[in-house]
Design an enzyme around this catalytic site. Structure first.
Site, PDB file in Angstrom:
ATOM      1  CE  LYS A 153      -1.937   2.415   3.305  1.00 20.20           C
ATOM      2  NZ  LYS A 153      -1.911   3.785   2.732  1.00 20.20           N
TER       3      LYS A 153
ATOM      4  CD  GLU B  92      13.178   3.767   8.218  1.00 21.28           C
ATOM      5  OE1 GLU B  92      13.299   4.504   9.220  1.00 21.28           O
ATOM      6  OE2 GLU B  92      12.950   4.197   7.087  1.00 21.28           O
TER       7      GLU B  92
ATOM      8  CB  CYS C 159      13.572   8.887   9.174  1.00 20.30           C
ATOM      9  SG  CYS C 159      13.853   7.593   7.956  1.00 20.30           S
TER      10      CYS C 159
ATOM     11  CD  GLU D 253      11.061  12.032  12.030  1.00 24.50           C
ATOM     12  OE1 GLU D 253      11.928  11.640  11.228  1.00 24.50           O
ATOM     13  OE2 GLU D 253      10.118  11.312  12.407  1.00 24.50           O
TER      14      GLU D 253
END
Length: 479
Positions: free
Chosen positions: A178, A251, A285, A381
């Site tokens: 997806k 991840e 990231c 983040e």
């Protein structure tokens, strides 16, 4: 005059299909803010169909030889290379990324990674067969796990799809993938290209939103769920998968420390960190967005980085002078802007700190100094073109600050002192440590983190092995 929207479709069992109930979602070009396509908003019936197709295809694909799987992946890599312009155009429309940089910095490594996993298919490793008990011979079988439910992110839709399907298919698994609901176009094009190579049902694409992904992970068919995404999403996947003890590959987020010591090559460090922090609008990231600088060079570094930020351009995909394009969606633009709006009084915006233009979701290259370790923008983040700078007094404090976050994906150290570099690489609690560079990746080396950055590895033989299971077979020598 009304422009007809492109119609994207699911790819299930070798056929392109609309959602079973006909629902769709709009797909927006982030560089313009305009809708350019519709994609299926897939529900349970679509997920059921894709899982059934993958399950039906699995026995046949599992039983192919490694050389046959290698040949198939090499054909896919060749086909992607032959249609590179189409893939780059689709990815740029997906994300607003610069066309030139996508063609030079993303397409070639993506093709190389497919070819790496094609080779890995023929290099499965295990213990040597032998008599570990008298009269008994033991052998190790390394087998595919089965159907893999995979969810890719919106920051690198094309490359992250490759990181998902290539090792899984190389190992003999079948896939239901997806893409993000904001960036499905390049993945659907990949399915069109792959259609002529793989048997029906080995590779399936289901478009949709979070609920679609949830239905995939909770489905009883997959033996493994793999996601690249936020920590929140990863925790939800792990919780859902635990109900039937699925394997999970996560991840997740990052908050990479970039530790610059007083003996570093300052000009090179500034130049490389600016690129590694602003590339892809900081939506990475591993991006070099949390800089720790020795106090003796702090002011000089901040001034140089602010100058580099002012010289960095963002803009439309066809502008050859830009380093990065827009943020992916209005929510992401709001998130990045919110971090700047909520800065504490002791912080100082040295460059940027504002939206660029009123068309699309562009944000200026930004530098923020004067920050403390417990500030929100240090601990969380941002996922945008924002580089923060803190100062440290010595190696011990640098390590304390670097490791003092919940993420543990990537890091870098900038110094000419070999011993210091080795000490830092040992003590930095991150899945990757770069020395005097930041962000290069190669197919042969693993990518993955610790702590809230997740577990499991992408790329490398380690990533390939994540998509296999180990079976011990013992036989009596007496017949």
């Amino acid at each position: 005059m009304t422009t007809e929207l492109r119609r994207l479709r699911n790819y299930i069992g070798g056929e392109f299909k609309d959602a079973a109930d006909g629902r769709t979602t709009d797909v927006v070009n982030p560089a313009t803010g305009e809708v350019y396509a519709t994609a299926p908003l897939s529900g349970q019936a679509d997920v059921d169909a894709a899982m059934a197709a993958a399950a039906a295809a699995f026995p046949g694909w599992r039983d192919t030889t490694p050389s046959d799987r290698q040949k198939a992946l090499l054909k896919i890599a060749d086909a992607f290379e032959a249609r590179a312009d189409e893939l780059v155009a689709a990815e740029s429309e997906n994300t607003g990324k610069p066309l030139g940089l996508t063609a030079s910095e993303e397409l070639p490594p993506m093709v190389d990674q497919i070819r790496f996993f094609a080779g890995a298919a023929r290099l499965l490793e295990g213990r040597s067969a032998g008599e570990y008990m008298e009269g008994m011979t033991s052998i190790i079988r390394r087998e595919p796990v089965g159907v893999c439910a995979q969810v890719a992110p919106w920051n690198y839709p094309m490359m992250m799809a490759v990181w998902k399907f290539a090792p899984a298919i190389a190992a003999g698994n079948t896939v239901v993938l997806k893409p993000s609901d904001t960036t499905p176009a390049s993945t659907v094009l990949m399915a069109e290209i792959i259609d002529s190579v793989l048997p029906k049902g080995v590779f399936n694409v289901v478009c949709g939103d979070r609920e679609t992904g949830k239905a995939m992970v909770e489905h009883s068919t997959p033996a493994m769920a793999s996601i690249t995404g936020s920590v929140r999403a990863g925790m939800q996947v792990a919780e859902s998968a635990s109900k039937d003890v699925k394997r999970v590959h996560l991840e997740l987020g990052g908050k990479a420390p970039v530790v610059v010591f007083e003996d570093a090559d300052l000009a090179k460090a500034v130049e490389d960190i600016a690129v590694a922090g602003y590339f892809n609008a900081g939506q990475d990231c591993t991006a070099a967005t949390r800089v720790l600088v020795h106090e003796s060079i702090h002011d000089e570094f901040v001034a140089a980085l602010a100058k580099a930020a002012a010289e960095t351009k963002t803009g439309q995909p066809d502008d050859e002078d830009v380093l990065y394009g827009p943020l992916n969606n209005p929510n992401q633009l709001q998130q990045v802007a919110g971090f700047i709006e909520r800065l504490p009084a002791h912080a100082k915006v040295e460059a940027g700190g504002h939206r660029v233009g009123d068309k699309g979701f562009f944000y200026a290259p930004t530098v923020v100094s004067g920050l403390k370790q417990d500030d929100e923008i240090i601990q969380n983040e941002v996922f945008g073109p924002v580089i923060t700078v803190q100062s440290f007094t010595d190696e011990s404090q640098a390590l304390e600050y670097a490791n003092g976050v919940e993420f543990a994906l990537a890091s870098s150290v900038w110094t000419k002192d070999h011993g210091r570099a080795m000490r830092m690489s040992k003590n930095l609690d991150f899945g990757c440590v770069w020395i005097n560079t930041h962000i290069p990746l190669v197919a042969e080396m693993p990518h993955g983190g610790f702590k809230k950055s997740g577990y499991g590895k992408d790329l490398s033989a380690y990533g390939f092995e994540d998509y296999t299971r180990i079976k011990h077979v013992m036989t009596s020598l007496d017949g």
